[in-house]
Structure formats: C-alpha cells, structure tokens
Scaffold this active site. Structure first.
Site, PDB file in Angstrom:
ATOM      1  CD  GLN A 275     -28.397  50.453 -52.303  1.00 15.85           C
ATOM      2  OE1 GLN A 275     -27.559  49.749 -51.767  1.00 15.85           O
ATOM      3  NE2 GLN A 275     -28.193  51.737 -52.551  1.00 15.85           N
TER       4      GLN A 275
ATOM      5  CG  HIS B 269     -24.001  48.593 -54.757  1.00 12.24           C
ATOM      6  ND1 HIS B 269     -22.806  49.238 -54.556  1.00 12.24           N
ATOM      7  CD2 HIS B 269     -24.931  49.329 -54.102  1.00 12.24           C
ATOM      8  CE1 HIS B 269     -23.001  50.317 -53.822  1.00 12.24           C
ATOM      9  NE2 HIS B 269     -24.281  50.392 -53.529  1.00 12.24           N
TER      10      HIS B 269
ATOM     11  CD  GLU C  41     -26.741  47.571 -46.885  1.00 13.50           C
ATOM     12  OE1 GLU C  41     -25.580  48.006 -46.784  1.00 13.50           O
ATOM     13  OE2 GLU C  41     -27.156  46.984 -47.907  1.00 13.50           O
ATOM     14  CG  HIS C  42     -29.592  50.916 -47.636  1.00 14.43           C
ATOM     15  ND1 HIS C  42     -28.906  49.989 -48.409  1.00 14.43           N
ATOM     16  CD2 HIS C  42     -28.649  51.728 -47.099  1.00 14.43           C
ATOM     17  CE1 HIS C  42     -27.605  50.239 -48.339  1.00 14.43           C
ATOM     18  NE2 HIS C  42     -27.421  51.279 -47.552  1.00 14.43           N
TER      19      HIS C  42
ATOM     20  CG  ASP D  54     -25.068  54.708 -50.415  1.00 13.56           C
ATOM     21  OD1 ASP D  54     -25.175  54.070 -49.349  1.00 13.56           O
ATOM     22  OD2 ASP D  54     -25.458  54.270 -51.509  1.00 13.56           O
TER      23      ASP D  54
ATOM     24  CG  HIS E 233     -14.706  32.223  -7.030  1.00 11.44           C
ATOM     25  ND1 HIS E 233     -13.907  31.243  -7.558  1.00 11.44           N
ATOM     26  CD2 HIS E 233     -14.976  33.093  -8.046  1.00 11.44           C
ATOM     27  CE1 HIS E 233     -13.705  31.498  -8.848  1.00 11.44           C
ATOM     28  NE2 HIS E 233     -14.344  32.618  -9.168  1.00 11.44           N
TER      29      HIS E 233
END
Length: 435
Positions: A263, A266, A331-332, A365, A424
């Site tokens: 990661q 990235h 996230e992971h 991934d 109504h």
C-alpha cells in the site's frame, strides 16, 4: 536515507491523541483547486464538446479537433484484448471471471407480499440506465480498476457503461482497453480530469449524460465528483490507500513488511500500520523493512509514505488489537493469525478483511473476487465496498385494497391532523369506509 516509522503503545498515556494525529487526513482540496474545477465544470456545461476538446488538448497535450478523435470503438477494444500477450490475457480473463462470480451473489431481487386485507406491499429493484466509469490513465494504468467498476454495473443490469480514461500524449494502454472489452463497457472516451467528470454529469453532444459516476482519480477528479454530486450520484470521495495488519507475531516478518509496502507504494500519502502484542516481532518487521526497501522499484515513494504516515503499534493482547482496529476503521485489514475466524466477531469496521497468514491484500486488489473499491479515511464506519447494489435503485410498492385503505386512512388521518396537514388528512379520509 533512514526509515523513521512511528512507534505507538496503547500502554502510553498519550496513545489516543497520538493515534488521532496519525490518522488525521484532510481530503478537501484547497480553494485554488476548487475554483479551477468549478470553472471547468461551468465551461463544459455551457460549451459541451468544444470545451472538452480544449481542456483535453491543454492538459493531456493532445492535438485533436473533434470528439471522434477522442472516442474508441468496440473493434479497438476487442483488438486490444485479442492482441494481448497470452499470460496477460489469461490473467485478465481469470480475474474478470472471479469478480463476476462474486458479484453475481450480490444481485437483489424485487419482492412483495400481500396482507390479510388484500393490501400489497413490496420493493421493485431496477438497474440504473447509464453509468460513467473514470479510470486513471497516463503513468498509472489500472485494468483492475476497470474490472472492479464495470463488472458490478454489468451484473446489476446497467444498459450503458461509459468509460473515460485520460491518455496524456495520446498514449493508449492496451491492457486497460482489453479490460474494458472483458467488462462489458459500452463506450470509451479518451478524456480525463474535471472535464471528463463534467461531460459525464451534464452530457454533451457526444458524451451521454450518466446517472452515476464511479472510479478513482486525482484531486481535480475527486473535487469535480464532489461538486457534481446531486446532479448525478457518485460512489465516494476516496482518500489515500490504507492497510492495517493485525498479527500475533508468528507470520514471517518479510511477508508483513511486503504487505505494508503493497500500500505504501501507491503514493506518499498512503498509510501502512502494523498492530501486534509482540514487541520483538515489531522489531523484526522493522528490520525486514530496512532490509527489503532497497530492493523495491518504488522505494522512494514507499520510504516517504512510511516516514510520514506509517506506524508500528504495540498492544497488550489480540482483543485490544481488535479494539484499535475498530478505531482506525481501515480500508484493508489483514488478520494475520492462526484462527482469523475467532477474531472476526470483534471486527466491526473495515472495508475488506483478509483472513489468515496466506491472504495478502494484493490478492483482493486483482483477482480474489470481492471489490477493491473500498471506503477510506475511517469511512468504513458507515460505508461499504462498491458492489452491484450501488448500480441498482429500490422503489417501494404500495397497493391498498379498499379495506386496507380504510384502516390505514384512519391512522394517517390522526397523524396528519397532529401535524396540522389538513390536505393529507382529508386525502386519506376520503378512502375511509362509511359506517
């Protein structure tokens, strides 16, 4: 250059504040970016194709005169697939098949039931008509992103999937185009940036207006998606990629170091965190990081990411590791332990959970099957991975029998008059059976 990874310990008094500082991430773009994006959106909305061509020429260094030069046909996509090297074609088809099989399980069906008095209630599930998929281009070529965004839409029954992908200098990535062919993309425009988001959101003479836009992009793309939300739907505003590894200290430290790298490579803002109750193991992973980093092609990016946002966190036991994980809401999440199923009930917040020592995040991934478009920056507390359900709408069904309308009308009348909404109340009262 040294690697200075932050060390935290839950036993320290300032742990909570240190963790909060570590996790802090401001994804909102600055005023200058917002102004640029607003101007581009307004221009494309007003001038359509002409504005898209101008911005594409300016930002992607192209020399096109009409939109035909920015559109790829199905034959080009199929040619890209058919001319791929055999190993790439096999991998792409295998990954697509696994992603499709997983997402087939997510399909929701319409349902209805009838009450004793004949009143029918239910839900009608309908796919979106048309969606737009943004795929990063240039140096970053992500065929996996095509699969993960387009296949769930295709499985959901979306009739038209419009893909936009920037091609700086006119450079086309054949693997990305091949992925579009495999995933069932309808049209591809070689347009990127805020101008691509504007074209999808507002439509032009050439680019169809879509109902929802999904897919990752740079800060200009993210800002544009935020600004067009409401005109169209969007998947999410994603922050930097994250991985959190919870390990009992029994996994090969080289494996864990490389999982963190997966990661961190990235970009410089990516976040890699390891939690363990074993201080000696944390030291071993630190040593593995220092040993393996020089072998990495993207070592400068990894080093910057680790120095800025990584951490090795010492906890007292695995139960506390799960508590800290829930605070982070990653996230992971890798549960690198003997029995991950035993820990699973304690995990409340995570985009994707990778269970066991042999399950690297990288498999998710590309080819495991579940979607890799995941909530970041703690939003796993209230968000879910992209899926088929993101490309479907649910409409409520209500059909009252005369008896049902009469009984419901009595309830509605009381509540409506309590809210002082006479229209109504009287609308419901007209259907009440006279005694």
């Amino acid at each position: 250059m040294t690697i200075e990874i932050r060390r935290l310990d839950t036993n320290e008094n300032d742990f909570s504040s240190e963790l909060e500082t570590l996790l802090a991430w401001e994804s909102v773009s600055d005023k200058q970016v917002q102004t640029i994006v607003t101007d581009i959106l307004d221009d494309v909305k007003t001038r359509g194709d002409a504005a898209v061509i101008e911005y594409s020429n300016r930002f992607d260094h192209l020399h096109v005169e009409n939109m035909d030069q920015l559109e790829l046909n199905q034959e080009q996509l199929e040619d890209a697939l058919n001319t791929l090297p055999a190993d790439q074609r096999h991998a792409l088809l295998a990954a697509a098949d696994r992603v499709r099989k997983y997402h087939d399980k997510q399909k929701q069906d319409s349902w209805q039931y009838t009450e004793e008095d004949g009143t029918l209630l239910g839900q009608k599930v309908t796919p979106l008509d048309r969606v737009g998929i943004y795929v990063p281009g240039g140096k970053a070529a992500y065929p996996s992103s095509v699969l993960m965004n387009a296949i769930p839409a295709h499985v959901a029954g979306v009739q038209e999937i419009i893909m936009v992908v920037p091609t700086p200098g006119g450079e086309l990535n054949q693997l990305v185009l091949a992925a579009a062919a495999v995933a069932g993309v309808s049209k591809v425009f070689t347009v990127g940036g805020a101008q691509a988001i504007a074209a999808l959101a507002y439509g032009t003479a050439t680019v169809p207006k879509v109902d929802k836009i999904v897919g990752p992009g740079n800060i200009f793309v993210a800002t544009a998606k935020r600004q067009v939300f409401g005109t169209v739907g969007i998947d999410m505003i994603a922050g930097p990629s994250e991985i959190l590894v919870v390990c009992d200290g029994k996994t090969d430290p080289d494996w864990i170091a490389m999982d963190l790298f997966s990661q961190a490579e990235h970009d410089e803002d990516a976040q890699a965190i390891l939690i363990s109750p074993d201080q000696n193991f944390l030291d071993q992973v630190q040593a593995s990081i220092e040993k393996l980093l020089p072998t990495m092609a993207r070592k400068d990016i990894i080093r910057a990411s680790l120095n800025a946002r990584a951490a090795l966190i010492k906890v007292k036991d695995m139960n506390e590791a799960c508590e800290v994980s829930n605070t982070i809401a990653p996230e992971h999440l890798e549960l690198s332990v003997d029995d991950p199923q035993a820990l699973l009930p304690q995990i409340r917040h995570a985009g994707a959970i990778f269970m066991g020592r042999h399950t690297s995040e990288a498999l998710g991934d590309y080819c495991a099957g579940p979607n890799h478009v995941l909530p970041t920056s703690g939003t796993a507390r209230f968000s879910s991975p992209l899926g088929v359900y993101d490309f479907q709408k649910r409409s409520s069904l209500i059909m009252c029998s005369p008896e049902g309308a009469s009984e419901l009308g009595k309830i509605a009348s009381v509540l409506a008059r309590g809210e002082q909404l006479e229209g109504h109340a009287r609308s419901a009262e007209y259907r009440i059976k006279k005694q």
